[in-house]
Design an enzyme around this catalytic site. Structure first.
Site, PDB file in Angstrom:
ATOM      1  N   ASN A 107       0.546  -1.478   0.203  1.00 19.06           N
ATOM      2  CA  ASN A 107      -0.094  -0.011   0.166  1.00 19.06           C
ATOM      3  C   ASN A 107       0.851   1.350  -0.438  1.00 19.06           C
ATOM      4  OD1 ASN A 107      -2.411   0.908   0.669  1.00 19.06           O
ATOM      5  ND2 ASN A 107      -2.188   1.900   2.466  1.00 19.06           N
ATOM      6  N   HIS A 109       1.003   5.142   1.100  1.00 29.01           N
ATOM      7  CA  HIS A 109       0.418   5.915   2.252  1.00 29.01           C
ATOM      8  C   HIS A 109       1.025   6.985   2.281  1.00 29.01           C
ATOM      9  CE1 HIS A 109      -1.774   7.111   5.704  1.00 29.01           C
ATOM     10  NE2 HIS A 109      -0.759   7.700   5.874  1.00 29.01           N
ATOM     11  N   SER A 141       4.284   6.743   2.185  1.00 28.58           N
ATOM     12  CA  SER A 141       5.759   5.708   2.792  1.00 28.58           C
ATOM     13  C   SER A 141       4.707   4.062   1.829  1.00 28.58           C
ATOM     14  CB  SER A 141       5.403   4.914   4.334  1.00 28.58           C
ATOM     15  OG  SER A 141       5.628   6.147   5.095  1.00 28.58           O
ATOM     16  N   ASP A 150      -2.879   0.330   7.715  1.00 25.25           N
ATOM     17  CA  ASP A 150      -1.338   1.159   7.578  1.00 25.25           C
ATOM     18  C   ASP A 150      -0.316   0.830   8.574  1.00 25.25           C
ATOM     19  OD1 ASP A 150      -2.646   2.764   5.768  1.00 25.25           O
ATOM     20  OD2 ASP A 150      -3.323   4.180   7.338  1.00 25.25           O
TER      21      ASP A 150
HETATM   22  C1  GRF Z   1      -2.126   9.417  -2.972  1.00 21.60           C
HETATM   23  O1  GRF Z   1      -2.215  10.313  -2.624  1.00 21.60           O
HETATM   24  C2  GRF Z   1      -1.710   8.324  -1.791  1.00 21.60           C
HETATM   25  O2  GRF Z   1      -0.985   8.158  -1.250  1.00 21.60           O
HETATM   26  C3  GRF Z   1      -3.200   8.663  -1.210  1.00 21.60           C
HETATM   27  O3  GRF Z   1      -4.273   7.757  -2.204  1.00 21.60           O
HETATM   28  C4  GRF Z   1      -3.445   8.738  -3.507  1.00 21.60           C
HETATM   29  C5  GRF Z   1      -3.741   8.683  -4.264  1.00 21.60           C
HETATM   30  O4  GRF Z   1      -3.714   9.595  -5.990  1.00 21.60           O
HETATM   31  N1  GRF Z   1      -3.187   6.452  -0.754  1.00 21.60           N
HETATM   32  P1  GRF Z   1      -4.175   8.875  -7.544  1.00 21.60           P
HETATM   33  O5  GRF Z   1      -5.257   8.069  -7.431  1.00 21.60           O
HETATM   34  O6  GRF Z   1      -2.885   7.841  -7.791  1.00 21.60           O
HETATM   35  O7  GRF Z   1      -3.754  10.002  -8.328  1.00 21.60           O
END
Ligand code: GRF
Length: 191
Positions: A107, A109, A141, A150
């Protein structure tokens, strides 16, 4: 780069800019992988990236019962998949899936975990919390997914300075720019 073309499944909920970065890296031959399927838990604009690249796409509505959601997800994932990438996926992955794919689900984050993770900490809320705390550095991360939210082992991080005049939006933009290479490089390292 290994000669084995890794099989990826990418899960999204939003704009899919990270999905687009993975598609670009594959097209540029910097990532030896094939995206077998993109799965979304809601109707989101990110699906267009899958359509444009002719990648099979499945929508699994997040409002399904937990059991139905888990079953639909299980059916959509290839049992031989090398890596399941949550690229802005906002639903909780059912325990049955986590047990079936040990160390194969990662994932992304938008914070330096373990800071600013957990239930309800996503998107702009993360950046608002970082600014409210007065932190001088934030980042993003990539971590393995376990049964917590997370809480899985962190694999890779990128640090981004917080600027004096940052708004949650400007901080998010600079962190997102770092997410794309971080995610692509981490996938390359793991496959
Ligand atoms: C990213 O900021 C990621 O960190 C979070 O969701 C967002 C996804 O952005 N988990 P995208 O859909 O890839 O543009």
């Amino acid at each position: 780069m290994s000669t084995h073309t890794a099989k990826l499944s990418i899960l999204i909920s939003g704009g899919g800019s990270n999905l687009a970065a993975i598609i670009s890296a594959i097209a540029a031959n910097t990532l030896n992988a094939n995206i077998e399927r993109v799965i979304a838990d809601r109707d989101c604009s990110g699906k267009q990236h899958a359509f444009n690249a002719a990648i099979p796409f499945t929508l699994i509505e997040r409002h399904l019962s937990q059991a139905r959601f888990a079953l639909a997800l299980e059916k959509s994932l290839n049992p031989d998949t090398d890596l399941i990438v949550l690229a802005g996926f906002l639903s909780i992955i059912p325990a049955t899936i986590i047990d079936k794919y040990p160390k194969k689900i990662i994932n992304l984050h938008p914070s330096l975990l373990p800071k600013y993770g957990g239930m309800g900490m996503y998107g702009m809320k993360v950046h608002q919390a970082v600014l409210a705390a007065g932190d001088s550095v934030s980042g993003c991360s990539v971590h393995y997914v376990d049964n917590g939210v997370d809480t899985g082992e962190v694999i890779n991080q990128a640090r981004v300075p917080v600027l004096a005049n940052d708004s949650p939006q400007t901080l998010q933009q600079r962190i997102q720019a770092q997410e794309h290479p971080l995610l692509v490089n981490t996938i390359a390292k793991l496959i």
